[in-house]
Scaffold this active site. Structure first.
Site, PDB file in Angstrom:
ATOM      1  N   HIS A 103     -21.459 -10.892  -4.644  1.00 50.90           N
ATOM      2  CA  HIS A 103     -21.214  -9.604  -3.978  1.00 50.90           C
ATOM      3  C   HIS A 103     -21.852  -9.583  -2.580  1.00 50.90           C
ATOM      4  CE1 HIS A 103     -20.090  -5.218  -5.065  1.00 50.90           C
ATOM      5  NE2 HIS A 103     -19.938  -5.421  -3.781  1.00 50.90           N
ATOM      6  N   LEU A 104     -21.392 -10.533  -1.755  1.00 49.58           N
ATOM      7  CA  LEU A 104     -21.971 -10.712  -0.423  1.00 49.58           C
ATOM      8  C   LEU A 104     -21.150 -10.055   0.688  1.00 49.58           C
ATOM      9  CD1 LEU A 104     -22.981 -14.501  -0.567  1.00 49.58           C
ATOM     10  CD2 LEU A 104     -24.408 -12.501  -1.035  1.00 49.58           C
ATOM     11  N   GLY A 105     -20.097  -9.323   0.327  1.00 45.52           N
ATOM     12  CA  GLY A 105     -19.194  -8.774   1.338  1.00 45.52           C
ATOM     13  C   GLY A 105     -19.887  -8.057   2.477  1.00 45.52           C
ATOM     14  N   ALA A 106     -20.896  -7.279   2.158  1.00 47.28           N
ATOM     15  CA  ALA A 106     -21.594  -6.506   3.188  1.00 47.28           C
ATOM     16  C   ALA A 106     -22.908  -7.148   3.619  1.00 47.28           C
ATOM     17  CB  ALA A 106     -21.863  -5.095   2.676  1.00 47.28           C
ATOM     18  N   ASP A 153       0.879  -1.163   0.000  1.00 41.84           N
ATOM     19  CA  ASP A 153       0.000   0.000   0.000  1.00 41.84           C
ATOM     20  C   ASP A 153       0.921   1.218   0.000  1.00 41.84           C
ATOM     21  OD1 ASP A 153      -1.638   2.180   0.608  1.00 41.84           O
ATOM     22  OD2 ASP A 153      -3.017   0.953   1.787  1.00 41.84           O
ATOM     23  N   GLU A 165     -21.405  -6.744 -13.264  1.00 47.87           N
ATOM     24  CA  GLU A 165     -22.390  -7.263 -12.310  1.00 47.87           C
ATOM     25  C   GLU A 165     -23.786  -6.748 -12.681  1.00 47.87           C
ATOM     26  OE1 GLU A 165     -21.285  -6.400  -8.289  1.00 47.87           O
ATOM     27  OE2 GLU A 165     -19.414  -7.536  -8.396  1.00 47.87           O
TER      28      GLU A 165
END
Length: 530
Positions: free
Chosen positions: A281-284, A172, A263
């Site tokens: 897209h289940l991250g949240a 990073d 998506e």
């Protein structure tokens, strides 16, 4: 009474918060899937609360005559046309920290799933097969996890991985060594080194011009043979076709993707491969996260509509109604100073010092510093990852020290702001003021005096002070079809380092920039967008 439309699926607890604050609510959770109907009725509302299904386009906003605020329950604002909303004076808010834990946990879960082939083993077993020898997995303990991005979510993943007795390395560019030491991770300055060392690679960064396709086919080829890749960040960060080829060839042992370039993903090069785990897209997508972001967005929107308070705004500072007229031009200046520094700084930032000289130092400095810091960080973390309110916290998470200094008027200008950015290699400064026309001006860069009004597209060069440079640069831009609007020059001493800051009529693309960099006098060239 203020009226809010909820056009996506949102926790019903949010409805009660709106009502408790005196806001009328129209809950139509499937309306976001019907753009035509939404456009037809959007003009009736003061606020719009959304998740990711509703697309807030410029066309939709043309009908939003009464809309004052858009609240995104979550961090990503890719589905909102921010410039169009800003042009209409609509505040756009998000909830940047409501789902960090959930997303980090999903990345860890995906890592386990691909390491032990859990989905395929489950399908095989439930089909009546007993293929114990087929599903040989890999231990997590003792392996090296490579984090690409170590901000809010990445740092949570790091802490979980360390608890699993993994070794964690991080790439990073804006993670300081002090912050890395605090997190217990090894900071690497070379992405290729991380790819060569890591047994598992996971991404935790926004999609920007700089990060799009950061894992290209070339870089995927540099990954350690037998490594596994996890992406729960953003689609478009990875060349999915190249990953598929690396999996087929055996170069990669597995991959787990929660996000995709297109998506909803109904087809993808990764689909159908045995050593791939995919989720939609289940991250949240946890009960806790959905509740958190829904409650936060309802509170924020209510505060703005009923009391005029702005928090977690993407496109507006946190200021009171009384302060706004005085602060507005100085906020614009600070945004330009931060944006300039963020776009020209290439090394990890250790600290920023902001000097407020003259009467500007008597104002409320918090929104000024927040505006400057946010615009400094946006090129690094993306617009969805930082805003006026969260900027100081995001800076602290990256180990960036912020110092404010108030000074009495001095020099040729009665009041001005100077930003000093210190990296691991050097310190650089940029200063600006407000002219009598109320517009910002750059007045000094790297200690060299000049006068330049910020424009949407600019070209900045550092060069040797030799005869013929202005002509060579002008000729090159002419050949590239780039029209010069303004041209400011400065130098430290005759024959020494010089700088040029040009306002141009169109964006300077990468090919044009490469051509400019080839001029013999040029030391550095940067395309700037404001």
């Amino acid at each position: 009474m203020a009226k809010v439309l909820i056009s996506d699926k949102l926790s019903k607890a949010a409805i009660q918060i709106f009502k408790d604050n005196g806001v009328e609510v129209d809950f139509q959770p499937d309306l976001g899937k019907d753009p035509a109907k939404l456009k037809e009725i959007i003009g009736n509302y003061d606020g719009l609360a959304i998740r990711s299904a509703t697309k807030v386009t410029a066309d939709l906003l043309e009908n939003a005559g009464n809309l004052k605020v858009i609240g995104r329950a979550g961090i990503g604002v890719d589905n909102v046309d921010i410039p169009a909303a800003s042009a209409k004076g609509i505040v756009v808010m998000n909830t940047p920290f409501g789902n960090s834990i959930t997303t980090a946990e999903h990345a860890i879960a995906m890592m386990f799933a691909v390491a032990r082939q859990i989905p395929a083993a489950d399908a095989s077993t439930q089909a009546g097969k007993w293929e114990k020898s087929r599903f040989m997995g890999s231990e997590i303990t003792g392996k090296t996890l490579g984090l690409i991005g170590c901000g809010n979510i990445g740092s949570v993943v790091a802490s979980r991985a360390l608890g699993l007795k993994m070794k964690v390395v991080a790439f990073d560019p804006f993670l300081s060594h002090d912050r890395a030491q605090e997190l217990g991770v090894e900071k690497l300055d070379d992405l290729d080194e991380l790819l060569a060392r890591a047994d598992f690679v996971t991404l935790h960064l926004p999609k920007t011009e700089k990060t799009a396709n950061i894992l290209s086919a070339e870089r995927i080829a540099k990954m350690k043979k037998g490594a596994r890749l996890v992406n729960c960040a953003r689609g478009g960060l990875v060349d999915e076709a190249a990953v598929a080829e690396a999996l087929k060839s055996g170069h990669l042992a597995g991959a787990a993707f929660d996000v995709f370039d297109v998506e909803p993903a109904t087809e993808n090069p990764l689909f159908g491969l045995d050593n791939v785990v995919c989720t939609p897209h289940l991250g949240a997508s946890t009960t806790e996260a959905q509740e958190n972001v829904a409650l936060q967005v309802a509170e924020q929107m209510s505060d703005y509509l009923m009391r005029g308070a702005i928090s977690n705004a993407i496109n507006a500072p946190s200021v009171t109604a009384e302060e706004a007229p005085l602060l507005k031009p100085w906020i614009e200046l600070c945004e330009k100073l931060g944006g300039f520094a963020g776009q020209v700084t290439e090394n990890p930032i250790q600290s920023i010092e902001i000097e407020y000289v003259g009467h500007v130092g008597e104002l409320n400095l918090k929104p000024l510093t927040s505006a400057l810091t946010a615009c400094l960080l946006i090129p690094l973390v993306g617009e969805g990852g930082v805003n006026m309110v969260s900027a100081p916290l995001v800076a602290r998470e990256r180990g960036i020290r912020i110092a404010e200094t108030r000074k009495d008027a001095q020099g040729a200008f009665g009041s001005y702001v100077r930003l000093v950015v210190t990296t691991e290699k050097q310190s650089r400064s940029v200063a600006g003021t407000i002219y009598s026309d109320g517009k910002p001006r750059f007045i000094q860069i790297k200690g060299i005096n000049l006068e330049a009004e910020p424009t949407p597209f600019m070209l900045y060069t550092t060069n040797t002070d030799t005869p013929g440079y202005i002509g060579a640069l002008g000729t090159t831009l002419g050949e590239l079809g780039i029209n010069i609007a303004t041209f400011a020059l400065g130098r430290s001493a005759k024959g020494d380092e010089a700088i040029a800051l040009l306002g141009v009529d169109e964006k300077v693309d990468a090919a044009a920039l490469k051509r400019i960099e080839s001029l013999p006098q040029v030391r550095q060239a940067k395309a700037l967008n404001f």
